[in-house]
Design an enzyme around this catalytic site. Structure first.
Site: not given
Length: 294
Positions: A185-186
């Site tokens: 994810c980010t």
């Protein structure tokens, strides 16, 4: 001219009094002229803040004085307080909203029973060892993956993090339970929770990318397994790791290459979607191509 920066970090650790931490963090940010978004719960903190570099450094120094936050892993990027409309500091049941606060277990070392953390270099070693058996599993909302993702990644059909539990329980991914699965994810926070949910549901070999896409991009830029741009939740909307970044997104009207999200020009719609510069140039083309669902 003062230097400005944005920092992103999270920390899973027991917080005895989230309300007190919220008041302290708000006062600290206001004193230093910082803006951003901070979420605090009994499980920890999730923060993105921006401002003058010297003030951001002072903020981090002070925040690390809280015993549970000493070892926060901070990601830096270009930007400033002006990339955020305001300062928002809130207490929530979860610092990332999967809708499963009772399922997540946290102790002084972080999330209990999550995936094995892999640094970017270790990820490449895993892929070298296990080849095509490795499955990349996107832990973000599906629209974020429109402009960037790991090559051949599985992108679940989710609009919000709340959708992940239903998605995992649907049986769609049961065929991956015996494979090495790398969640990403980010900045890493969503995978802390997602990987633990997957372990709880019988996935046998679960990993998570330590530091998320941000840390991977800092390490390999666009010379690795990542393709495209990274969606970010501030005025920048997206960022690239180098001049060699690919554009993998397509305009919803003409399918031209773009990484730019825009709101539909219909004031009753305002749906966020990808538009190329040409289609975004006028209100008559900056419209949902199939009509607005209003």
């Amino acid at each position: 001219m003062a230097l400005n920066r944005i920092v992103l970090f999270y920390c899973f650790t027991p917080v005895a009094d989230p309300v007190a931490v919220r008041l302290w963090q708000r006062a600290l940010c206001e004193k230093l002229g910082l803006r951003g978004r901070l979420l605090i719960s009994s499980d920890g903190i999730n923060a993105t803040v921006g401002g003058e570099l010297r003030n951001v450094k002072q903020y981090l120094k002070t925040t690390r004085e809280y015993p549970g936050f000493k070892a926060i892993d901070v990601k830096w990027s270009d930007g400033s307080a002006e990339d955020f409309p305001r300062l928002s500091v809130k207490v929530r049941d979860e610092i990332v909203s999967f809708g499963a606060p009772g399922e997540l277990k946290v102790d002084g070392a972080g999330v209990v029973g999550g995936g094995t953390h892999l640094k970017p270099e270790e990820l490449h070693t895993l892929v070298a060892d296990k080849g095509n058996d490795v499955v990349f599993f996107d832990g973000r909302n599906a629209f974020e993956a429109q402009i960037g993702k790991f090559k051949n990644a599985v992108v679940p059909d989710v609009a919000t993090t709340h959708d992940f539990i239903k998605e995992l329980d649907s049986g769609k991914y049961d065929g991956l339970k015996d494979k090495p699965v790398v969640t990403y994810c980010t900045g890493g926070i969503r995978c802390e929770v997602l990987s633990s949910l997957m372990v709880n549901r019988g996935f046998k070999e679960v990993y998570q990318l330590d530091g998320g896409i941000v840390r991977y991009g800092e390490t390999f830029r666009d010379a690795g397994l990542w393709e495209g741009s990274l969606y970010v939740f501030d005025k920048r909307m997206h960022l690239e790791f180098s001049e060699d970044s690919k554009t993998i997104g397509g305009c919803v009207r003409c399918d031209g290459p773009t990484s730019k999200f825009e709101n539909c020009s219909n004031p009753d719609c305002r749906n966020l979607a990808l538009y190329c510069a040409g289609c975004a140039a006028g209100p008559e083309t900056l419209l949902c191509p199939q009509g607005c669902a209003v």
